[in-house]
Design a protein around this motif. Structure first.
Motif, PDB file in Angstrom:
ATOM      1  N   LEU A   1       4.160  10.045  -9.759  1.00  0.00           N
ATOM      2  CA  LEU A   1       3.199  10.373 -10.859  1.00  0.00           C
ATOM      3  C   LEU A   1       2.649  11.860 -10.727  1.00  0.00           C
ATOM      4  O   LEU A   1       2.378  12.360 -11.813  1.00  0.00           O
ATOM      5  N   ALA A   2       2.367  12.323  -9.601  1.00  0.00           N
ATOM      6  CA  ALA A   2       1.778  13.665  -9.200  1.00  0.00           C
ATOM      7  C   ALA A   2       2.696  14.748  -9.438  1.00  0.00           C
ATOM      8  O   ALA A   2       2.423  15.746  -9.629  1.00  0.00           O
ATOM      9  N   GLY A   3       4.260  14.421  -9.701  1.00  0.00           N
ATOM     10  CA  GLY A   3       5.308  15.268  -9.494  1.00  0.00           C
ATOM     11  C   GLY A   3       5.456  15.932  -8.193  1.00  0.00           C
ATOM     12  O   GLY A   3       6.225  16.825  -8.333  1.00  0.00           O
ATOM     13  N   GLU A   4       5.082  15.277  -7.177  1.00  0.00           N
ATOM     14  CA  GLU A   4       5.358  15.931  -5.689  1.00  0.00           C
ATOM     15  C   GLU A   4       6.554  15.519  -5.160  1.00  0.00           C
ATOM     16  O   GLU A   4       7.142  15.990  -4.338  1.00  0.00           O
TER      17      GLU A   4
ATOM     18  N   THR B   1       0.918  -1.143   0.070  1.00  0.00           N
ATOM     19  CA  THR B   1       0.106   0.118  -0.089  1.00  0.00           C
ATOM     20  C   THR B   1       0.746   1.118  -0.020  1.00  0.00           C
ATOM     21  O   THR B   1       0.433   2.203  -0.679  1.00  0.00           O
ATOM     22  N   THR B   2       1.839   1.330   0.791  1.00  0.00           N
ATOM     23  CA  THR B   2       2.549   2.501   0.802  1.00  0.00           C
ATOM     24  C   THR B   2       3.565   2.597  -0.421  1.00  0.00           C
ATOM     25  O   THR B   2       3.780   3.873  -0.832  1.00  0.00           O
ATOM     26  N   GLY B   3       3.831   1.490  -0.935  1.00  0.00           N
ATOM     27  CA  GLY B   3       4.388   1.453  -2.206  1.00  0.00           C
ATOM     28  C   GLY B   3       3.900   2.016  -3.455  1.00  0.00           C
ATOM     29  O   GLY B   3       4.133   2.648  -4.149  1.00  0.00           O
ATOM     30  N   ASN B   4       2.592   1.597  -3.353  1.00  0.00           N
ATOM     31  CA  ASN B   4       1.585   2.367  -4.386  1.00  0.00           C
ATOM     32  C   ASN B   4       1.489   3.798  -4.103  1.00  0.00           C
ATOM     33  O   ASN B   4       1.133   4.778  -5.013  1.00  0.00           O
ATOM     34  N   ILE B   5       1.263   4.030  -2.886  1.00  0.00           N
ATOM     35  CA  ILE B   5       1.204   5.661  -2.368  1.00  0.00           C
ATOM     36  C   ILE B   5       2.298   6.319  -2.965  1.00  0.00           C
ATOM     37  O   ILE B   5       2.383   7.493  -3.546  1.00  0.00           O
TER      38      ILE B   5
END
Length: 326
Positions: free
Chosen positions: A203-206, A193-197
């Protein structure tokens, strides 16, 4: 001389045959390995953290019965989920009877089911996510890169989640590992789950550098260094709970050192035990008998080898009780 409490006495008296006898034999050999100065790696597959194995594993770590851990990303994070959201978990003893509509209702309440236990998304996952994002972004800004478990160690040491603790931290195995700065190896962390996060925030560029969280190849390199240094002074045992990547990844460090780096002075694993409910089958790592590992250069002919075909949620705490003298 290690004490022998009522649980140990019961097991030695009643567990005399078949998987029960293998359990006692494996625990006694574990103790003998440590008594001779050996070290032990434990590998965690399945959902052992949600099964609250920390209740016994944390004490094993504190009493110097465990010296390294390999685990799935799920086991790493779910121990922290339990630490910060235990009171919000829901247990479903009748999980086998749930209809698809009832499963959908759990989804709509953001309750993620693991067998008979539901993990609350907001209180567990999102609380940890917020603390992780702060650490990831701080490291990203400074050009630092750390392993997944190192970020969790930082969070625990900082006290960022302490206000949310809902169990005694002494019952968290990751917390105990943090206190001893125990080496943890988390192959395939991206499958969590944290890997997906983390992927989502990249991906969001953050997070600008996807390598801010170090990955599996670097974990293997770090493991090779730890194994080489430690095995020069101590025999290292391998206690495997379940199968899969948590076990297969670390045990392969020995043939890698021998066959790929051509090192001849590195000993193989000095003890092996697996708890598994996988039946022996064609090509299955989880169901492979220990002797198959001899052909891969992982174990020796005279390595003490045990396999206990049973449910690890039952067996592992009992073995730990014997090792601890409870």
């Amino acid at each position: 001389m290690q004490t022998s409490g009522p649980v140990s006495q019961f097991l030695r008296h009643h567990f005399r045959h078949f998987n029960a006898a293998a359990l006692v034999d494996a625990a006694e050999a574990y103790r003998a390995h440590l008594d001779k100065g050996g070290k032990m790696m434990i590998t965690l597959a399945g959902a052992m953290s949600t099964a609250e194995l920390g209740l016994s594993l944390a004490e094993m770590i504190r009493q110097d019965k465990v010296h390294a851990i390999s685990c799935t990303g799920a086991n790493l994070e779910e121990d922290i989920f339990n630490l910060i959201a235990h009171d919000f978990y829901e247990r479903l003893p009748n999980y086998r009877d749930l209809t698809p509509a009832q499963e959908q209702a759990l989804l709509e309440r953001h309750m993620n089911r693991v067998t008979d236990t539901c993990i609350p998304e907001e209180e567990a996952i999102r609380r940890l996510e917020r603390a992780l994002i702060d650490e990831w972004m701080r490291a990203d800004r400074t050009g630092e890169a750390c392993f997944p478990h190192q970020f969790l160690y930082r969070i625990l040491r900082s006290g960022a989640l302490e206000q949310y603790y809902q169990i005694d931290p002494r019952d968290s195995w990751v917390y105990a590992a943090m206190e001893r700065d125990l080496p943890i190896y988390v192959p395939g962390w991206e499958d969590s789950t944290t890997g997906n996060i983390y992927a989502a925030h990249c991906l969001a560029g953050e997070i600008g550098n996807v390598h801010t969280v170090r990955g599996g190849i670097e974990y293997m390199m770090d493991l090779a260094d730890w194994y080489t240094r430690t095995s020069a002074r101590h025999s290292i045992g391998f206690f495997q709970i379940g199968g899969g990547i948590a076990g297969d990844f670390p045990i392969c460090v020995v043939p890698m050192l021998h066959q790929d780096l051509h090192r001849t002075n590195v000993p193989v694993w000095g003890y092996f035990c697996q708890i598994s409910d996988s039946t022996t089958s064609y090509g299955s790592y989880s169901g492979a008998v220990p002797n198959e590992k001899i052909t891969w250069g992982k174990l020796a002919v005279d390595t003490p080898k045990f396999i206990i075909e049973s449910d690890a949620t039952i067996v592992a705490p009992l073995i730990f009780a014997l090792v601890l003298g409870w």
